[in-house]
Design an enzyme around this catalytic site. Sequence first.
Site, PDB file in Angstrom:
ATOM      1  N   GLY A 153       0.769  -1.131   0.027  1.00 15.51           N
ATOM      2  CA  GLY A 153       0.070  -0.124  -0.016  1.00 15.51           C
ATOM      3  C   GLY A 153       0.914   1.208  -0.046  1.00 15.51           C
TER       4      GLY A 153
ATOM      5  N   THR B 235       1.531   3.201  -2.166  1.00 12.68           N
ATOM      6  CA  THR B 235       0.869   4.052  -3.168  1.00 12.68           C
ATOM      7  C   THR B 235      -0.041   4.837  -2.407  1.00 12.68           C
ATOM      8  OG1 THR B 235      -0.464   3.009  -4.308  1.00 12.68           O
ATOM      9  CG2 THR B 235       1.712   3.402  -5.290  1.00 12.68           C
ATOM     10  N   GLY B 236      -0.638   4.466  -1.532  1.00 12.46           N
ATOM     11  CA  GLY B 236      -1.769   5.144  -0.579  1.00 12.46           C
ATOM     12  C   GLY B 236      -1.336   6.277   0.295  1.00 12.46           C
TER      13      GLY B 236
ATOM     14  N   ASP C 285      -1.193   6.702   3.772  1.00  8.60           N
ATOM     15  CA  ASP C 285      -0.337   6.412   4.851  1.00  8.60           C
ATOM     16  C   ASP C 285       1.112   5.556   4.345  1.00  8.60           C
ATOM     17  OD1 ASP C 285      -2.776   6.748   6.272  1.00  8.60           O
ATOM     18  OD2 ASP C 285      -2.648   4.876   7.363  1.00  8.60           O
TER      19      ASP C 285
ATOM     20  N   ASP D 291       0.621  -7.660  -5.666  1.00  9.84           N
ATOM     21  CA  ASP D 291      -0.921  -7.689  -5.381  1.00  9.84           C
ATOM     22  C   ASP D 291      -1.142  -8.361  -3.983  1.00  9.84           C
ATOM     23  OD1 ASP D 291      -3.328  -6.534  -7.244  1.00  9.84           O
ATOM     24  OD2 ASP D 291      -3.931  -8.096  -5.593  1.00  9.84           O
TER      25      ASP D 291
ATOM     26  N   ALA E 169      -5.117  -2.210   1.247  1.00  5.87           N
ATOM     27  CA  ALA E 169      -6.363  -2.724   1.509  1.00  5.87           C
ATOM     28  C   ALA E 169      -7.311  -1.893   0.548  1.00  5.87           C
ATOM     29  CB  ALA E 169      -6.807  -2.437   2.807  1.00  5.87           C
TER      30      ALA E 169
ATOM     31  N   GLU F  48     -12.917   0.643  12.633  1.00  2.63           N
ATOM     32  CA  GLU F  48     -14.297   0.340  12.012  1.00  2.63           C
ATOM     33  C   GLU F  48     -14.522  -1.310  12.822  1.00  2.63           C
ATOM     34  OE1 GLU F  48     -16.466   1.070   9.798  1.00  2.63           O
ATOM     35  OE2 GLU F  48     -15.346   3.304   9.882  1.00  2.63           O
TER      36      GLU F  48
ATOM     37  N   TYR G  35     -16.230  -4.297   4.904  1.00  3.54           N
ATOM     38  CA  TYR G  35     -14.609  -3.825   5.176  1.00  3.54           C
ATOM     39  C   TYR G  35     -14.287  -4.130   6.685  1.00  3.54           C
ATOM     40  CZ  TYR G  35     -11.090  -0.491   6.335  1.00  3.54           C
ATOM     41  OH  TYR G  35      -9.913   0.160   6.992  1.00  3.54           O
TER      42      TYR G  35
ATOM     43  N   LYS H 147     -11.433  -6.742   7.966  1.00  2.00           N
ATOM     44  CA  LYS H 147     -10.352  -6.260   8.891  1.00  2.00           C
ATOM     45  C   LYS H 147     -10.259  -7.172  10.267  1.00  2.00           C
ATOM     46  CE  LYS H 147      -8.092  -3.070   6.710  1.00  2.00           C
ATOM     47  NZ  LYS H 147      -6.740  -2.801   6.694  1.00  2.00           N
TER      48      LYS H 147
ATOM     49  N   HIS I 100      -7.632   8.638  10.162  1.00  2.00           N
ATOM     50  CA  HIS I 100      -6.614   9.940   9.967  1.00  2.00           C
ATOM     51  C   HIS I 100      -6.482  10.384   8.642  1.00  2.00           C
ATOM     52  CE1 HIS I 100      -4.951   5.545  10.031  1.00  2.00           C
ATOM     53  NE2 HIS I 100      -4.138   6.278   9.038  1.00  2.00           N
TER      54      HIS I 100
ATOM     55  N   ARG J 134      -5.347  12.509   1.564  1.00  2.81           N
ATOM     56  CA  ARG J 134      -6.097  11.655   1.777  1.00  2.81           C
ATOM     57  C   ARG J 134      -6.918  11.006   0.260  1.00  2.81           C
ATOM     58  NH1 ARG J 134      -8.577   7.042   4.581  1.00  2.81           N
ATOM     59  NH2 ARG J 134      -9.982   7.836   6.014  1.00  2.81           N
TER      60      ARG J 134
HETATM   61  P1  NDP Z   1      -5.443   4.028   0.781  1.00  2.00           P
HETATM   62  O1  NDP Z   1      -6.684   3.899   0.338  1.00  2.00           O
HETATM   63  O2  NDP Z   1      -4.920   5.393   0.552  1.00  2.00           O
HETATM   64  O3  NDP Z   1      -4.133   3.353   0.283  1.00  2.00           O
HETATM   65  C1  NDP Z   1      -4.486   1.857   0.222  1.00  2.00           C
HETATM   66  C2  NDP Z   1      -3.414   1.265  -0.510  1.00  2.00           C
HETATM   67  O4  NDP Z   1      -3.517  -0.036  -0.925  1.00  2.00           O
HETATM   68  C3  NDP Z   1      -3.154   1.904  -1.880  1.00  2.00           C
HETATM   69  O5  NDP Z   1      -1.714   2.024  -2.225  1.00  2.00           O
HETATM   70  C4  NDP Z   1      -3.682   0.937  -2.780  1.00  2.00           C
HETATM   71  O6  NDP Z   1      -3.126   0.894  -4.277  1.00  2.00           O
HETATM   72  C5  NDP Z   1      -3.200  -0.492  -2.227  1.00  2.00           C
HETATM   73  N1  NDP Z   1      -4.134  -1.540  -2.388  1.00  2.00           N
HETATM   74  C6  NDP Z   1      -5.463  -1.750  -2.682  1.00  2.00           C
HETATM   75  N2  NDP Z   1      -5.826  -2.980  -2.949  1.00  2.00           N
HETATM   76  C7  NDP Z   1      -4.474  -3.640  -3.228  1.00  2.00           C
HETATM   77  C8  NDP Z   1      -4.289  -5.115  -3.621  1.00  2.00           C
HETATM   78  N3  NDP Z   1      -5.055  -5.826  -3.909  1.00  2.00           N
HETATM   79  N4  NDP Z   1      -2.911  -5.174  -3.773  1.00  2.00           N
HETATM   80  C9  NDP Z   1      -2.117  -4.451  -3.527  1.00  2.00           C
HETATM   81  N5  NDP Z   1      -2.151  -3.052  -3.213  1.00  2.00           N
HETATM   82  C10 NDP Z   1      -3.594  -2.860  -2.906  1.00  2.00           C
HETATM   83  O7  NDP Z   1      -5.419   4.011   2.620  1.00  2.00           O
HETATM   84  P2  NDP Z   1      -4.788   4.546   3.717  1.00  2.00           P
HETATM   85  O8  NDP Z   1      -3.308   4.675   3.269  1.00  2.00           O
HETATM   86  O9  NDP Z   1      -5.614   5.477   4.321  1.00  2.00           O
HETATM   87  O10 NDP Z   1      -4.823   3.439   4.867  1.00  2.00           O
HETATM   88  C11 NDP Z   1      -3.815   2.491   4.870  1.00  2.00           C
HETATM   89  C12 NDP Z   1      -4.393   1.292   5.629  1.00  2.00           C
HETATM   90  O11 NDP Z   1      -4.835   1.645   6.921  1.00  2.00           O
HETATM   91  C13 NDP Z   1      -5.352   0.515   4.958  1.00  2.00           C
HETATM   92  O12 NDP Z   1      -5.321  -0.858   5.212  1.00  2.00           O
HETATM   93  C14 NDP Z   1      -6.701   1.049   5.424  1.00  2.00           C
HETATM   94  O13 NDP Z   1      -7.722   0.068   5.525  1.00  2.00           O
HETATM   95  C15 NDP Z   1      -5.969   1.348   7.014  1.00  2.00           C
HETATM   96  N6  NDP Z   1      -6.707   2.127   7.854  1.00  2.00           N
HETATM   97  C16 NDP Z   1      -6.855   3.743   7.493  1.00  2.00           C
HETATM   98  C17 NDP Z   1      -7.277   4.322   7.986  1.00  2.00           C
HETATM   99  C18 NDP Z   1      -7.714   5.968   7.718  1.00  2.00           C
HETATM  100  O14 NDP Z   1      -8.084   6.571   8.429  1.00  2.00           O
HETATM  101  N7  NDP Z   1      -6.877   6.243   6.842  1.00  2.00           N
HETATM  102  C19 NDP Z   1      -7.972   4.146   9.729  1.00  2.00           C
HETATM  103  C20 NDP Z   1      -7.776   2.658  10.105  1.00  2.00           C
HETATM  104  C21 NDP Z   1      -6.960   1.779   9.008  1.00  2.00           C
HETATM  105  P3  NDP Z   1      -3.762   1.828  -5.426  1.00  2.00           P
HETATM  106  O15 NDP Z   1      -3.054   3.095  -5.051  1.00  2.00           O
HETATM  107  O16 NDP Z   1      -3.285   1.219  -6.587  1.00  2.00           O
HETATM  108  O17 NDP Z   1      -5.233   2.038  -5.096  1.00  2.00           O
HETATM  109  P1  GDP Z   2     -14.992   5.725   7.369  1.00  2.00           P
HETATM  110  O1  GDP Z   2     -15.110   6.295   8.782  1.00  2.00           O
HETATM  111  O2  GDP Z   2     -13.825   4.705   7.024  1.00  2.00           O
HETATM  112  O3  GDP Z   2     -16.261   5.267   6.889  1.00  2.00           O
HETATM  113  O4  GDP Z   2     -14.476   7.068   6.674  1.00  2.00           O
HETATM  114  P2  GDP Z   2     -15.293   7.808   5.541  1.00  2.00           P
HETATM  115  O5  GDP Z   2     -14.535   9.197   5.340  1.00  2.00           O
HETATM  116  O6  GDP Z   2     -15.624   7.197   4.123  1.00  2.00           O
HETATM  117  O7  GDP Z   2     -16.902   8.271   6.123  1.00  2.00           O
HETATM  118  C1  GDP Z   2     -16.829   8.800   7.559  1.00  2.00           C
HETATM  119  C2  GDP Z   2     -18.260   8.701   7.712  1.00  2.00           C
HETATM  120  O8  GDP Z   2     -19.047  10.004   7.058  1.00  2.00           O
HETATM  121  C3  GDP Z   2     -19.145   7.675   7.669  1.00  2.00           C
HETATM  122  O9  GDP Z   2     -20.031   7.742   8.729  1.00  2.00           O
HETATM  123  C4  GDP Z   2     -19.845   8.199   6.230  1.00  2.00           C
HETATM  124  O10 GDP Z   2     -21.553   7.611   6.430  1.00  2.00           O
HETATM  125  C5  GDP Z   2     -20.095   9.570   6.526  1.00  2.00           C
HETATM  126  N1  GDP Z   2     -20.532  10.243   5.203  1.00  2.00           N
HETATM  127  C6  GDP Z   2     -21.249  11.164   5.017  1.00  2.00           C
HETATM  128  N2  GDP Z   2     -21.338  11.592   3.702  1.00  2.00           N
HETATM  129  C7  GDP Z   2     -20.322  10.884   2.983  1.00  2.00           C
HETATM  130  C8  GDP Z   2     -19.807  11.024   1.767  1.00  2.00           C
HETATM  131  O11 GDP Z   2     -20.301  11.470   1.106  1.00  2.00           O
HETATM  132  N3  GDP Z   2     -18.908  10.110   1.504  1.00  2.00           N
HETATM  133  C9  GDP Z   2     -18.297   9.164   2.584  1.00  2.00           C
HETATM  134  N4  GDP Z   2     -17.193   8.498   2.153  1.00  2.00           N
HETATM  135  N5  GDP Z   2     -18.794   9.365   3.872  1.00  2.00           N
HETATM  136  C10 GDP Z   2     -19.812  10.125   4.052  1.00  2.00           C
END
Ligand code: NDP
Ligand code: GDP
Length: 361
Positions: free
Chosen positions: A15, A17-18, A20, A70, A94, A141, A163, A167, A193, A198
Amino acid sequence: MQAQDAKRRVALLTGVTGQDGAYLAEYLLGLGYTVHGIKRRSSSFNTARVDHLYQDPHVGNVPFLMHYGDMTDSTNLIRLMQQIRPTEIYNLAAQSHVGVSFESPEYTANADALGVLRLLEAIRILGMEKETRFYQASTSELYGLVQEIPQKETTPFYPRSPYGVAKLYGYWITVNYREAYGMFACNGILFNHESPIRGETFVTRKITRGVARIEVGLEDTLYLGNLEAKRDWGHAKDYVEGMHAILQADTPDDFVLATGETRSVRELVELAFGEVGRRIEWHGSAVEEIGVDAKSGRTVVRIDPTYFRPTEVDILIGNASKARQKLGWKPKRSFSQLVKEMVASDLAIARREEVDGKDAV
Ligand code: NDP
Ligand code: GDP
C-alpha cells in the site's frame, strides 16, 4: 537474528501508493531505512503520492524501491519477501473504503482478510519468523456498533461493514500468528486519519475539496450522506509515527491510536466552509436537508441518499492511553489545523485547475 542483520533496517510497505504508505515511506527514509514498496499494476500512473521519493535505480544504490505486487497473489508476495528479506513489514494495502466494501464485498475480503494471511504465511514459509516484524493496519471500524465509549484495546468488536468484517479477520490472524509461531506481529487499531493526500472519496477530503471547488467556482454543490456520523479524526503524519513506534516496542502488542476527540460530519462541513469565510445555515431535515451559504443565500450542500450506508458506524472516539504510556505516542496536530491544512491544499489545487481550464478555452 544474526549480528549483521541486527543493523539492517529494511522495511517492506504494502500500500505504498496510498496516503499512509506515502507518509510512512518518507518517515522511514528519514530514519535511514531502505524502503521497498509494493505497487499495483495500473493502466495509468498511480504513484503520485510517492513520486517525490523516487530516484532512478540506474544511478546506483537508492534507498527507495518499488515492486509490482498484489495482495491477492501469494506467489508474488512470497517471491518479493524472499528477495527483499525485510526486517519490518507494514501491511497497509487494502480496499480501504467502507462504502465501496458494500459494493465489492468479496474482493474486499480477498485483499483485506486473506491478504494478511498471505503475508503472514510468506513469513512462515520463508522461515523469517524471528527476523521480520509485522505491522497490520487494523481499524476503529472493528468497533462498529457501539459497545463502549471511548473505545480502547479491550472494547469488544462489532464490525458493521464487509470492510470491518474483513479487517476483523486480519486483526485476529495477526494475533494468532503471534501466539502460534512467536512472531513479532502487531495490530495498530487506528482511528480515522486524514491529510491533504487523503483519497478524494473519504468524507474529510470530499468536503475540503468540495469547499475549495465551490469557492473557486468549479462546482456549485457538495453532495453528502449521513451528516450525524461522528468520527475521531487525526492527522496521518502523526499516525505513521505511531505505526513505527509499535514495531520498536520490546514486545509485540496491539495498540489503539486516536486523538480522543470526536466530531460529526456536519461540524466538519461547517468548519471547512468557515475556512473560506462562509457560514452554513441548515434548512429542512433528513434527505431534504440543505446547507445554505448565509451570505449569498446559495445552496451549497445537499443530501444524496446513495451515500448512506446499509449499516452505519454512528460514533467513534478512541482512548489511546496505552500507546501514550507504553510507546510515548500522542498526536501532535489538532483537528482545526488538519482542516485548515486540507482546505488550503485543496484551494491551491482548485485554483490551478481553474487557471488550466481557462488556458484550455
Ligand atoms: P489508501 O486507500 O490511501 O491506500 C490503500 C493502498 O492499498 C493503496 O496503495 C492501494 O493501491 C493499495 N491496494 C489496494 N488494494 C490492493 C491490492 N489488492 N494489492 C496491493 N495493493 C493494494 O488507504 P490509507 O493509506 O488511508 O490506509 C492504509 C491502511 O490503513 C489501509 O489498510 C486502511 O484500511 C487502514 N486504515 C486506514 C485508516 C484511515 O483513516 N486512513 C484508519 C484505519 C485503518 P492503489 O494506490 O493502486 O489504489
Ligand atoms: P470511514 O469512517 O472509514 O467510513 O470513513 P469515511 O470518510 O468514508 O466516512 C466517515 C463518515 O462520513 C461515515 O459515517 C459516512 O457515512 C459519513 N459520510 C457522510 N457523507 C459521506 C460521503 O459523501 N462520503 C463518505 N465517504 N462518507 C460520508
